[in-house]
Scaffold this motif. Structure first.
Motif, mmCIF file in Angstrom:
data_model
loop_
_atom_site.group_PDB
_atom_site.id
_atom_site.type_symbol
_atom_site.label_atom_id
_atom_site.label_comp_id
_atom_site.label_asym_id
_atom_site.label_seq_id
_atom_site.Cartn_x
_atom_site.Cartn_y
_atom_site.Cartn_z
ATOM 1 N N SER A 54 0.830 -1.201 0.000
ATOM 2 C CA SER A 54 0.000 0.000 0.000
ATOM 3 C C SER A 54 0.865 1.252 0.000
ATOM 4 O O SER A 54 0.592 2.220 -0.727
ATOM 5 C CB SER A 54 -0.936 0.005 1.219
ATOM 6 O OG SER A 54 -1.805 -1.102 1.187
ATOM 7 N N ARG A 88 -7.353 3.797 -3.878
ATOM 8 C CA ARG A 88 -8.130 3.128 -2.835
ATOM 9 C C ARG A 88 -8.144 1.615 -3.016
ATOM 10 O O ARG A 88 -8.167 0.868 -2.056
ATOM 11 C CB ARG A 88 -9.575 3.653 -2.840
ATOM 12 C CG ARG A 88 -9.673 5.141 -2.519
ATOM 13 C CD ARG A 88 -11.094 5.650 -2.700
ATOM 14 N NE ARG A 88 -12.039 4.959 -1.860
ATOM 15 C CZ ARG A 88 -12.294 5.271 -0.592
ATOM 16 N NH1 ARG A 88 -11.641 6.279 -0.029
ATOM 17 N NH2 ARG A 88 -13.176 4.586 0.118
ATOM 18 N N ASP A 89 -8.108 1.178 -4.252
ATOM 19 C CA ASP A 89 -8.175 -0.250 -4.536
ATOM 20 C C ASP A 89 -6.768 -0.775 -4.754
ATOM 21 O O ASP A 89 -6.228 -0.723 -5.859
ATOM 22 C CB ASP A 89 -9.050 -0.485 -5.769
ATOM 23 C CG ASP A 89 -9.336 -1.967 -5.983
ATOM 24 O OD1 ASP A 89 -9.053 -2.750 -5.068
ATOM 25 O OD2 ASP A 89 -9.825 -2.323 -7.073
ATOM 26 N N THR A 90 -6.141 -1.299 -3.696
ATOM 27 C CA THR A 90 -4.767 -1.768 -3.792
ATOM 28 C C THR A 90 -4.717 -3.168 -4.389
ATOM 29 O O THR A 90 -5.709 -3.913 -4.340
ATOM 30 C CB THR A 90 -4.117 -1.794 -2.397
ATOM 31 O OG1 THR A 90 -4.884 -2.662 -1.547
ATOM 32 C CG2 THR A 90 -4.092 -0.401 -1.794
ATOM 33 N N ALA A 129 -5.731 -5.893 -1.957
ATOM 34 C CA ALA A 129 -7.180 -5.954 -1.716
ATOM 35 C C ALA A 129 -7.869 -6.747 -2.823
ATOM 36 O O ALA A 129 -8.758 -7.570 -2.557
ATOM 37 C CB ALA A 129 -7.763 -4.550 -1.622
ATOM 38 N N PHE A 151 -5.942 -5.755 6.977
ATOM 39 C CA PHE A 151 -6.073 -4.463 6.322
ATOM 40 C C PHE A 151 -6.293 -3.343 7.333
ATOM 41 O O PHE A 151 -6.689 -3.591 8.479
ATOM 42 C CB PHE A 151 -7.237 -4.503 5.323
ATOM 43 C CG PHE A 151 -7.030 -5.471 4.191
ATOM 44 C CD1 PHE A 151 -6.366 -5.072 3.034
ATOM 45 C CD2 PHE A 151 -7.466 -6.786 4.286
ATOM 46 C CE1 PHE A 151 -6.154 -5.964 1.997
ATOM 47 C CE2 PHE A 151 -7.269 -7.684 3.251
ATOM 48 C CZ PHE A 151 -6.601 -7.277 2.100
ATOM 49 N N ASP A 190 -9.816 1.673 7.638
ATOM 50 C CA ASP A 190 -10.638 2.300 6.601
ATOM 51 C C ASP A 190 -10.810 1.421 5.362
ATOM 52 O O ASP A 190 -11.553 1.763 4.442
ATOM 53 C CB ASP A 190 -10.040 3.648 6.189
ATOM 54 C CG ASP A 190 -8.623 3.516 5.661
ATOM 55 O OD1 ASP A 190 -8.020 2.441 5.810
ATOM 56 O OD2 ASP A 190 -8.115 4.501 5.095
ATOM 57 N N GLU A 191 -10.127 0.269 5.333
ATOM 58 C CA GLU A 191 -10.260 -0.653 4.194
ATOM 59 C C GLU A 191 -11.198 -1.812 4.484
ATOM 60 O O GLU A 191 -11.593 -2.523 3.553
ATOM 61 C CB GLU A 191 -8.883 -1.226 3.824
ATOM 62 C CG GLU A 191 -7.881 -0.221 3.303
ATOM 63 C CD GLU A 191 -6.554 -0.882 2.970
ATOM 64 O OE1 GLU A 191 -6.264 -1.039 1.773
ATOM 65 O OE2 GLU A 191 -5.817 -1.264 3.900
ATOM 66 N N ARG A 219 -14.682 -1.964 2.525
ATOM 67 C CA ARG A 219 -14.546 -2.093 1.076
ATOM 68 C C ARG A 219 -14.057 -3.500 0.704
ATOM 69 O O ARG A 219 -14.630 -4.146 -0.197
ATOM 70 C CB ARG A 219 -13.569 -1.028 0.569
ATOM 71 C CG ARG A 219 -13.457 -0.965 -0.949
ATOM 72 C CD ARG A 219 -12.674 0.256 -1.393
ATOM 73 N NE ARG A 219 -11.303 0.260 -0.931
ATOM 74 C CZ ARG A 219 -10.856 0.991 0.093
ATOM 75 N NH1 ARG A 219 -11.681 1.781 0.756
ATOM 76 N NH2 ARG A 219 -9.586 0.959 0.466
ATOM 77 N N VAL A 220 -13.021 -3.977 1.389
ATOM 78 C CA VAL A 220 -12.497 -5.310 1.084
ATOM 79 C C VAL A 220 -13.532 -6.385 1.409
ATOM 80 O O VAL A 220 -13.716 -7.348 0.651
ATOM 81 C CB VAL A 220 -11.194 -5.564 1.873
ATOM 82 C CG1 VAL A 220 -10.683 -6.988 1.637
ATOM 83 C CG2 VAL A 220 -10.117 -4.558 1.464
#
Length: 631
Positions: free
Chosen positions: A190, A202-204, A207, A271, A274-275, A278-279
């Protein structure tokens, strides 16, 4: 005394002479020194004039030397990242497996820091070095991604959820040691991606890798549950009503909840905070897509078997609602996403309520014959079984009836609310939900009985038989209410059923009015003594003796007609098929109606045939016994 004084003066004079001699020498020395100084000053001036240009050049050379030193230092600073790149490149290209994960990531961190320093320098000469470091970091990140993927692939063998659900076991989690390594890799990837990117990323890669691998693991693990849910919905008997719990949707939902909650526990250590959401959403997407597809297949099945399998729809609504609430309470995610999956079934279930009412009406109206003995019909039990079954689904039914509005089931549901998500309150079976269900059930009963009455008038000619038919069906309804959960829910139905019971008794009693008319006579109060109104014994012989021959014949005819009508009605009563409570009820009604009339009539006129039984077939006790036997 003169001689010593003279010698002293001589000595002093000699010393003075010596001093004058030394003073003269000093003067001569001073002159020579002064001459030397003059010559030295002249030489110094000449030297200064000769050395002056050389000194200026020396100062300029010193400044130039200082500038060269600073330039060399700047060159060293510029070359330092390049030299560092050469050192780190050997480590990064050897790979994390050979170098060791910790040392490899440390090298990648140093390279990332060097890249950041180069970017902040803004030197045009660094652009090539920046490109080379970017390429090196991409290589290192790619190799770390491979390690991240390999760690995840070690724990993705699909599991059989039924094993964990039936034994109440927690679903497998990623071991802590592997989670730590995954978190370490994710953190550094990241950071590297953020350094190399010019915008907010935002989308690593980690992820995406995690969501793909773990998402496929969950989807494969749930596949058997999805197949079982569809297969257990298939009907073996076409008209069999769905029985609660026979479909696999309950186990499917439990498996989803177990896997989803376990996966949320896997994501959190790997993660950043804040992830998580989303993940987690990305990871569960494949499973939710399959879940939605399964529910659509169930919806098709329910539509094709709506009258019997609408209860499956209610059950699915209830289970999925509880699933969404439970997952949201334990993870803070997916409530709306899960609830949206059941929306097609919700709309089908909403449409079932008015269609069930219509089916009640059409099933009765489609009958071509009714039992000739007045017995109840299977339709009544079927409709009551439906209502009994509904009591197991009060939560979803409360939601559906709330969305339709009180009495809204009498018309087709509007599609305007098809996208609205029911609130938590709509699934709470409070006083309002029970009241709505009671109103729906009463409407169902009223629809059933009113159509049964209509059909009885058309197919059963005798009002007596019609009354028995209605009374039997009312008895079936009351019994099935009393012996089920409907008893606590349909308090308001008592008044409605009581009115139908009275109507059935009235219809039945119409036939018994005929024999009662034969027990009525005309008494003239202006002839002889006033007739007894009760309280004292009546002298039947005296009453009969006082009758004119014509009146006597009339009384004999009344007894004969009564006997004939009474025996006929008793025979019919016994031939009718009646529920136990109906037979007792009607016998009581007949006895209360006929026995007093006959008793009064018998008391006055039983001596008409002087006990021979030719006209008076029953005495009061015998008639009471016959009437009692009707029950």
């Amino acid at each position: 005394m003169v001689a010593p004084r003279t010698s002293s003066l001589v000595e002093d004079s000699a010393e003075v002479e010596i001093l004058y001699s030394d003073l003269e020498k000093l003067k001569n020395l001073t002159k020579r020194i002064q001459g030397s100084m003059n010559r030295l000053e002249t030489s110094g001036n000449a030297v200064a004039e000769a050395i002056g240009p050389i000194y200026g050049n020396t100062q300029r050379l010193q400044v130039m030397n200082s500038n060269v030193d600073r330039m060399l230092e700047a060159i060293d600073r510029i070359r330092e990242p390049l030299d560092q790149r050469n050192r780190e490149e050997r480590i990064i290209r050897s790979g994390p497996r050979k170098t060791g994960l910790t040392d490899y990531i440390a090298s990648l961190d140093r390279t990332t820091q060097a890249l950041g320093d180069l970017k902040h320098s803004n030197l045009r000469s660094n652009q090539q070095a920046i490109g080379e470091l970017n390429a090196l970091i991409r290589l290192g990140t790619s190799q770390l991604e491979d390690v991240f993927k390999d760690i995840l692939l070690d724990d993705v063998r699909p599991v059989e959820p039924l094993h964990y659900v039936t034994k109440a076991l927690p679903f497998p989690a990623i071991p802590q040691e592997k989670s730590s390594r995954l978190r370490l890799i994710n953190t550094h990837i990241s950071a590297s991606v953020a350094t190399m990117s010019q915008s907010d990323v935002r989308d690593t890669p980690t992820a995406r890798i995690y969501a793909d691998i773990r998402g496929e693991y969950m989807a494969k693990s749930l596949r058997n549950s999805a197949v079982a849910t569809v297969s257990t919905a298939r009907k073996t008997t076409a008209d069999a009503i769905y029985r609660q719990g026979t479909n696999g949707i309950g186990t499917y939902a439990q498996a989803m909840e177990g896997l989803f909650v376990a996966e949320y526990g896997n994501i959190c250590p790997v993660f950043a905070r804040d992830e998580w959401g989303r993940v987690y959403n990305f990871t569960c997407q494949s499973s939710l897509t399959e879940f939605s597809k399964t529910l659509r297949e169930l919806n098709t099945h329910i539509k094709n078997n709506l009258m019997t399998d609408c209860f499956l729809g209610y059950e699915v609504m209830d289970i999925v609602s509880n699933l969404s609430i439970s997952v949201e309470s334990r993870t803070g995610e997916l409530k709306r996403t899960i609830a949206d999956c059941v929306q097609p079934i919700r709309e089908t279930s909403k449409a079932s309520l008015p269609k069930l009412l219509e089916d009640t009406r059409s099933r009765v109206q489609s009958l071509v014959a009714l039992p000739i003995d007045g017995g109840s019909i299977p339709v009544t039990a079927d409709i009551m079984t439906r209502l009994q079954t509904m009591t197991s689904y009060l939560a979803p039914l409360s939601s559906l009836m709330t969305s339709l509005g009180d009495g809204g089931w009498s018309t087709a549901p509007s599609s305007s609310s098809s996208t609205s998500l029911p609130s938590l309150r709509s699934f709470d079976v409070g006083a309002d939900g029970k009241q709505l269900f009671e109103h729906y059930a009463i409407d169902t009963l009223d629809t059933l009985l009113s159509n049964l009455e209509s059909k009885a008038r058309a197919l059963l000619k005798s009002r007596q038989l019609q009354g028995v038919f209605i009374a039997n069906n009312v008895a079936i309804i009351e019994r099935m209410i009393r012996n089920s959960d409907l008893g606590d829910l349909l308090g308001g139905a008592v008044i409605k059923l009581e009115s139908w019971r009275k109507k059935s008794v009235s219809m039945y009693n119409e036939a018994w009015r005929e024999p009662s008319t034969y027990l009525l006579d005309v008494q003239y109060t202006n002839r002889g003594g006033r007739p007894h109104s009760g309280g004292g014994s009546i002298d039947s012989a005296a009453v009969v003796k006082g009758l004119a021959s014509k009146d006597k014949e009339a009384i004999k005819e009344k007894f004969k007609n009564f006997n004939m009508s009474f025996d006929d009605l008793v025979a019919k009563h016994k031939s009718f098929k009646m529920e136990r409570e109906v037979r007792v009820m009607l016998a009581r009604e007949i006895q209360a109606f006929i026995e007093p009339l006959y008793g009064r009539f018998w008391d006055r006129y039983h001596e008409i045939d002087k006990g021979k039984g030719k006209y008076v077939k029953y005495d009061k006790k015998e008639l009471g016994s016959v009437l009692s036997g009707l029950a």
